[in-house]
Design an enzyme around this catalytic site. Sequence first.
Site, PDB file in Angstrom:
ATOM      1  N   ASP A 179     -22.254 -26.428  24.730  1.00  0.00           N
ATOM      2  CA  ASP A 179     -23.453 -25.428  24.343  1.00  0.00           C
ATOM      3  C   ASP A 179     -23.524 -24.512  25.375  1.00  0.00           C
ATOM      4  O   ASP A 179     -23.667 -24.764  26.646  1.00  0.00           O
ATOM      5  CB  ASP A 179     -24.545 -26.020  23.916  1.00  0.00           C
ATOM      6  CG  ASP A 179     -25.415 -25.226  22.871  1.00  0.00           C
ATOM      7  OD1 ASP A 179     -25.647 -25.843  21.741  1.00  0.00           O
ATOM      8  OD2 ASP A 179     -25.671 -24.037  23.366  1.00  0.00           O
ATOM      9  N   ASN A 180     -23.576 -23.359  24.971  1.00  0.00           N
ATOM     10  CA  ASN A 180     -24.014 -22.225  26.117  1.00  0.00           C
ATOM     11  C   ASN A 180     -25.249 -22.016  26.022  1.00  0.00           C
ATOM     12  O   ASN A 180     -25.798 -20.812  27.001  1.00  0.00           O
ATOM     13  CB  ASN A 180     -22.973 -21.066  25.913  1.00  0.00           C
ATOM     14  CG  ASN A 180     -23.440 -20.154  24.648  1.00  0.00           C
ATOM     15  OD1 ASN A 180     -24.276 -20.509  24.079  1.00  0.00           O
ATOM     16  ND2 ASN A 180     -22.879 -18.920  24.384  1.00  0.00           N
ATOM     17  N   ALA A 235     -17.818 -25.687  10.760  1.00  0.00           N
ATOM     18  CA  ALA A 235     -18.889 -25.296  10.183  1.00  0.00           C
ATOM     19  C   ALA A 235     -18.678 -23.759   9.448  1.00  0.00           C
ATOM     20  O   ALA A 235     -18.787 -22.883  10.600  1.00  0.00           O
ATOM     21  CB  ALA A 235     -20.171 -25.522  10.997  1.00  0.00           C
ATOM     22  N   TYR A 237     -21.026 -11.351   9.792  1.00  0.00           N
ATOM     23  CA  TYR A 237     -21.031 -12.927  10.037  1.00  0.00           C
ATOM     24  C   TYR A 237     -20.391 -13.561   8.943  1.00  0.00           C
ATOM     25  O   TYR A 237     -19.327 -14.736   9.254  1.00  0.00           O
ATOM     26  CB  TYR A 237     -22.479 -13.428  10.107  1.00  0.00           C
ATOM     27  CG  TYR A 237     -22.866 -14.764   9.972  1.00  0.00           C
ATOM     28  CD1 TYR A 237     -22.655 -15.414  11.289  1.00  0.00           C
ATOM     29  CD2 TYR A 237     -23.331 -15.650   8.961  1.00  0.00           C
ATOM     30  CE1 TYR A 237     -22.735 -17.178  11.320  1.00  0.00           C
ATOM     31  CE2 TYR A 237     -23.440 -16.929   8.936  1.00  0.00           C
ATOM     32  CZ  TYR A 237     -23.284 -17.561  10.232  1.00  0.00           C
ATOM     33  OH  TYR A 237     -23.360 -18.842  10.418  1.00  0.00           O
ATOM     34  N   LYS A 259     -16.690 -15.926   9.512  1.00  0.00           N
ATOM     35  CA  LYS A 259     -16.625 -17.475   9.166  1.00  0.00           C
ATOM     36  C   LYS A 259     -15.556 -17.331   8.140  1.00  0.00           C
ATOM     37  O   LYS A 259     -15.002 -18.355   7.843  1.00  0.00           O
ATOM     38  CB  LYS A 259     -18.055 -17.918   8.304  1.00  0.00           C
ATOM     39  CG  LYS A 259     -19.017 -17.814   9.594  1.00  0.00           C
ATOM     40  CD  LYS A 259     -18.660 -19.056  10.467  1.00  0.00           C
ATOM     41  CE  LYS A 259     -20.027 -19.666  11.283  1.00  0.00           C
ATOM     42  NZ  LYS A 259     -19.783 -21.086  11.868  1.00  0.00           N
ATOM     43  N   GLY A 310     -27.918 -27.170  19.551  1.00  0.00           N
ATOM     44  CA  GLY A 310     -28.558 -26.259  18.568  1.00  0.00           C
ATOM     45  C   GLY A 310     -29.301 -27.232  17.549  1.00  0.00           C
ATOM     46  O   GLY A 310     -29.434 -28.410  17.855  1.00  0.00           O
ATOM     47  N   PHE A 311     -29.781 -26.628  16.526  1.00  0.00           N
ATOM     48  CA  PHE A 311     -30.821 -27.224  15.547  1.00  0.00           C
ATOM     49  C   PHE A 311     -29.760 -28.516  14.942  1.00  0.00           C
ATOM     50  O   PHE A 311     -30.421 -29.519  14.875  1.00  0.00           O
ATOM     51  CB  PHE A 311     -31.267 -26.162  14.468  1.00  0.00           C
ATOM     52  CG  PHE A 311     -31.551 -26.601  13.057  1.00  0.00           C
ATOM     53  CD1 PHE A 311     -32.568 -27.536  13.021  1.00  0.00           C
ATOM     54  CD2 PHE A 311     -31.208 -26.322  11.890  1.00  0.00           C
ATOM     55  CE1 PHE A 311     -33.050 -28.194  11.925  1.00  0.00           C
ATOM     56  CE2 PHE A 311     -31.587 -26.758  10.970  1.00  0.00           C
ATOM     57  CZ  PHE A 311     -32.525 -27.580  10.786  1.00  0.00           C
ATOM     58  N   ILE A 312     -28.653 -28.057  14.181  1.00  0.00           N
ATOM     59  CA  ILE A 312     -28.002 -28.914  13.335  1.00  0.00           C
ATOM     60  C   ILE A 312     -27.280 -30.016  14.397  1.00  0.00           C
ATOM     61  O   ILE A 312     -27.252 -31.283  14.404  1.00  0.00           O
ATOM     62  CB  ILE A 312     -26.956 -28.429  12.253  1.00  0.00           C
ATOM     63  CG1 ILE A 312     -27.704 -27.618  11.243  1.00  0.00           C
ATOM     64  CG2 ILE A 312     -26.136 -29.490  11.896  1.00  0.00           C
ATOM     65  CD1 ILE A 312     -26.940 -26.900  10.465  1.00  0.00           C
TER      66      ILE A 312
END
Length: 319
Positions: free
Chosen positions: A31-32, A117, A149, A153, A10-12
């Site tokens: 990662d999927n 996260a 979301y 979280k 992913g990005f991060i």
Amino acid sequence: MRYLITGGAGFIGSHLTEHLLERDHEVVALDNLSTGSLDNLAGVAGHTGFRFVRGSVTDPEAVEACMAGVDAVFHLAAAVGVFTILDKTLESLRTNLHGTEVLLEAALRHDVPILVASTSEIYGKNTANGLTEDSDRIIGSPLKTRWSYAEAKALDETLAHLYAVEHGLRAVIVRPFNTVGPRQTGRYGMVIPRFVTQALAGEPLTVFGDGQQTRCFCHVHDVVPALVRLLSDESAHGKVFNLGSDEQTTISQLAERVIAATGSTSTIAKVPYEEAYGEGYEDMQRRIPDCSRAREQIGFAPVHTLDGIIEAVVADRRR
Ligand code: UDP
């Protein structure tokens, strides 16, 4: 150290992977590839300290297979982006709840520390000028899908907290506030890559709502070292930390700054929330972090300005 990074493509996750490999650590990235991409990892492909595993955090066997010899875990994998959450609400909720429980169980079984996260979304509609980690959550109806979301979280945080309190798991929780930078895609909703892509294509920049809502954007290069420091710091375990910048902008001002930075001839198009996200959508009008706790714990002090962030994203998109 050998780290497992869930969401490593992913990005991060990909920036974190590079950061750790550059410092001679080893990384297993799970990662999927649902929103992540192998392109993000092109710079580390073939690195001897790096291994990529395609699999889901909701699959306990896939997670277990990655845990061998791992010293610590960054759990970043999640369904992310407002468009993703609205398009695939149930699937996203299940990934974000179940995946975290699988990772917490695995970290406990292997007795390794884990960073979970979370997100600044958990504060919901609280517009306090400087949200501290103890600020209240102001969340809309559970039937308004946007909040699912934040709900997932928030429960992830509670789970991590209870694993720490009741089972002694070494868990640290972070709440990033609008992390941005190179490689972030606008496909799933994130505003800065969307505006930059629109500006470079000469298309109108789509400002949702009246554009007076504010955000504070933080460069991924400020966030990544903080993640590593927090997970490495035993006295941070059992705690939650905001991570973000306090430089505020309205979304309308952001659109103007992106047009100026790109020299684009694009115009600004105001799009009603219902049109952008569907009926009943609720946005946050203001979201500003107070990061005193992270500053005191690890000296967290973002150095990248919003102009610097826009420049970095423009350069990345041009490439
Ligand atoms: N936004 C916008 N135009 C876009 C994408 C997003 O005006 O093309 C707005 C969005 O409604 C929100 C802000 O920009 O008010 C930040 O959106 P993003 O999805 O990046 O982050 P979040 O809402 O999670 O803070």
